[in-house]
Design a protein around this motif. Structure first.
Motif, PDB file in Angstrom:
ATOM      1  N   MET A  47       4.074  11.690  -0.847  1.00  0.00           N
ATOM      2  CA  MET A  47       3.516  10.601  -0.027  1.00  0.00           C
ATOM      3  C   MET A  47       2.022  10.478  -0.685  1.00  0.00           C
ATOM      4  O   MET A  47       1.564   9.515  -0.767  1.00  0.00           O
ATOM      5  N   ALA A  48       1.225  11.458  -0.642  1.00  0.00           N
ATOM      6  CA  ALA A  48      -0.168  11.456  -1.105  1.00  0.00           C
ATOM      7  C   ALA A  48      -0.348  10.937  -2.259  1.00  0.00           C
ATOM      8  O   ALA A  48      -1.295  10.170  -2.458  1.00  0.00           O
ATOM      9  N   ASP A  49       0.676  11.331  -3.304  1.00  0.00           N
ATOM     10  CA  ASP A  49       0.462  10.883  -4.561  1.00  0.00           C
ATOM     11  C   ASP A  49       0.583   9.217  -4.688  1.00  0.00           C
ATOM     12  O   ASP A  49      -0.110   8.538  -5.394  1.00  0.00           O
ATOM     13  N   LEU A  50       1.629   8.869  -3.796  1.00  0.00           N
ATOM     14  CA  LEU A  50       1.727   7.294  -3.561  1.00  0.00           C
ATOM     15  C   LEU A  50       0.564   6.688  -3.233  1.00  0.00           C
ATOM     16  O   LEU A  50       0.215   5.400  -3.440  1.00  0.00           O
ATOM     17  N   ALA A  51       0.179   7.112  -1.850  1.00  0.00           N
ATOM     18  CA  ALA A  51      -1.104   6.561  -1.211  1.00  0.00           C
ATOM     19  C   ALA A  51      -2.013   6.570  -2.303  1.00  0.00           C
ATOM     20  O   ALA A  51      -2.905   5.520  -2.356  1.00  0.00           O
ATOM     21  N   ALA A  52      -2.617   7.488  -3.056  1.00  0.00           N
ATOM     22  CA  ALA A  52      -3.770   7.539  -3.990  1.00  0.00           C
ATOM     23  C   ALA A  52      -3.252   6.392  -5.313  1.00  0.00           C
ATOM     24  O   ALA A  52      -4.228   5.614  -5.540  1.00  0.00           O
ATOM     25  N   ARG A  53      -2.085   6.393  -5.611  1.00  0.00           N
ATOM     26  CA  ARG A  53      -1.639   5.419  -6.684  1.00  0.00           C
ATOM     27  C   ARG A  53      -1.859   3.858  -6.098  1.00  0.00           C
ATOM     28  O   ARG A  53      -2.397   2.912  -7.080  1.00  0.00           O
ATOM     29  N   LEU A  54      -1.465   3.607  -5.094  1.00  0.00           N
ATOM     30  CA  LEU A  54      -1.398   2.601  -4.286  1.00  0.00           C
ATOM     31  C   LEU A  54      -2.894   2.257  -3.915  1.00  0.00           C
ATOM     32  O   LEU A  54      -3.073   0.901  -3.295  1.00  0.00           O
ATOM     33  N   GLU A  55      -3.754   3.117  -3.863  1.00  0.00           N
ATOM     34  CA  GLU A  55      -5.165   2.927  -2.901  1.00  0.00           C
ATOM     35  C   GLU A  55      -5.019   2.520  -1.604  1.00  0.00           C
ATOM     36  O   GLU A  55      -5.650   1.495  -1.245  1.00  0.00           O
ATOM     37  N   ARG A  96      -0.967   6.958   5.872  1.00  0.00           N
ATOM     38  CA  ARG A  96      -0.184   6.312   6.920  1.00  0.00           C
ATOM     39  C   ARG A  96       0.421   5.097   6.757  1.00  0.00           C
ATOM     40  O   ARG A  96       1.527   4.382   7.057  1.00  0.00           O
ATOM     41  N   ALA A  97      -0.100   4.165   5.823  1.00  0.00           N
ATOM     42  CA  ALA A  97       0.396   2.936   5.319  1.00  0.00           C
ATOM     43  C   ALA A  97       1.431   3.362   4.350  1.00  0.00           C
ATOM     44  O   ALA A  97       2.464   2.613   4.419  1.00  0.00           O
ATOM     45  N   VAL A  98       1.510   4.515   3.597  1.00  0.00           N
ATOM     46  CA  VAL A  98       2.803   4.631   2.782  1.00  0.00           C
ATOM     47  C   VAL A  98       3.868   5.029   3.762  1.00  0.00           C
ATOM     48  O   VAL A  98       4.996   4.636   3.350  1.00  0.00           O
ATOM     49  N   THR A  99       3.596   5.849   4.786  1.00  0.00           N
ATOM     50  CA  THR A  99       4.438   6.322   5.617  1.00  0.00           C
ATOM     51  C   THR A  99       5.323   5.168   6.111  1.00  0.00           C
ATOM     52  O   THR A  99       6.634   5.384   6.353  1.00  0.00           O
ATOM     53  N   SER A 100       4.465   4.276   6.537  1.00  0.00           N
ATOM     54  CA  SER A 100       5.272   3.075   7.374  1.00  0.00           C
ATOM     55  C   SER A 100       6.100   2.426   6.174  1.00  0.00           C
ATOM     56  O   SER A 100       7.324   1.869   6.509  1.00  0.00           O
TER      57      SER A 100
END
Length: 148
Positions: free
Chosen positions: A56-64, A68-72
């Motif tokens: 999830m942290a990888d996705l959050a970084a990639r999506l900037e 928590r937003a990625v979790t939702s």
């Protein structure tokens, strides 16, 4: 008397075109029975570019965005069986996000909707105009400046 602002006019036209493209794509998705938010579709597209399932942290970084937003987003996509959480084989405390078959089918539907929306918008243009427009868009997308 004020002078016209050509850059301001272009910016407004680009914004209007972007909104029109988005509305057309949403109509295509709705008619195909696919309910997905723009943020969820972006996460699916990003997820599809990873060779191995990301954290999830990888996705959050990639999506900037914040994690928590990625979790939702993942919660919503998981509820629709488009992604699944899977433990990392090397570290069971780490959770990775995988595309499911439904997620891959949704990605295909998203691509089809984008193509249909583009065809709808570009239909008034001749083949020559489309080529010229494509060249101009490439120059803007690939030009100097930070990548999008």
């Amino acid at each position: 008397m004020t002078t016209p602002d050509p850059d301001g006019l272009l910016a407004e036209q680009l914004l209007r075109l972007s909104r029109r493209l988005h509305r057309s794509q949403q109509r295509q998705l709705t008619s195909a029975g696919i309910a997905i938010t723009p943020a969820q579709s972006r996460l699916l597209r990003v997820l599809a570019h990873y060779e191995e399932a990301p954290r999830m942290a990888d996705l959050a970084a990639r999506l900037e965005v914040v994690p928590r937003a990625v979790t939702s987003l993942v919660d919503g996509l998981e509820a629709g069986d488009r992604v699944r959480r899977a433990p990392d084989p090397g570290n069971r405390r780490v959770i990775r996000i995988e595309l499911t078959d439904t997620g891959r089918a949704t990605l295909r539907a998203l691509r089809d909707a984008r193509r249909a929306a583009a065809e709808d918008i570009l239909s008034p243009l001749t083949a020559e105009q489309r080529d010229a427009f494509g060249g101009l868009l490439s120059a803007l997308v690939d030009g100097p400046g930070p990548p999008c």
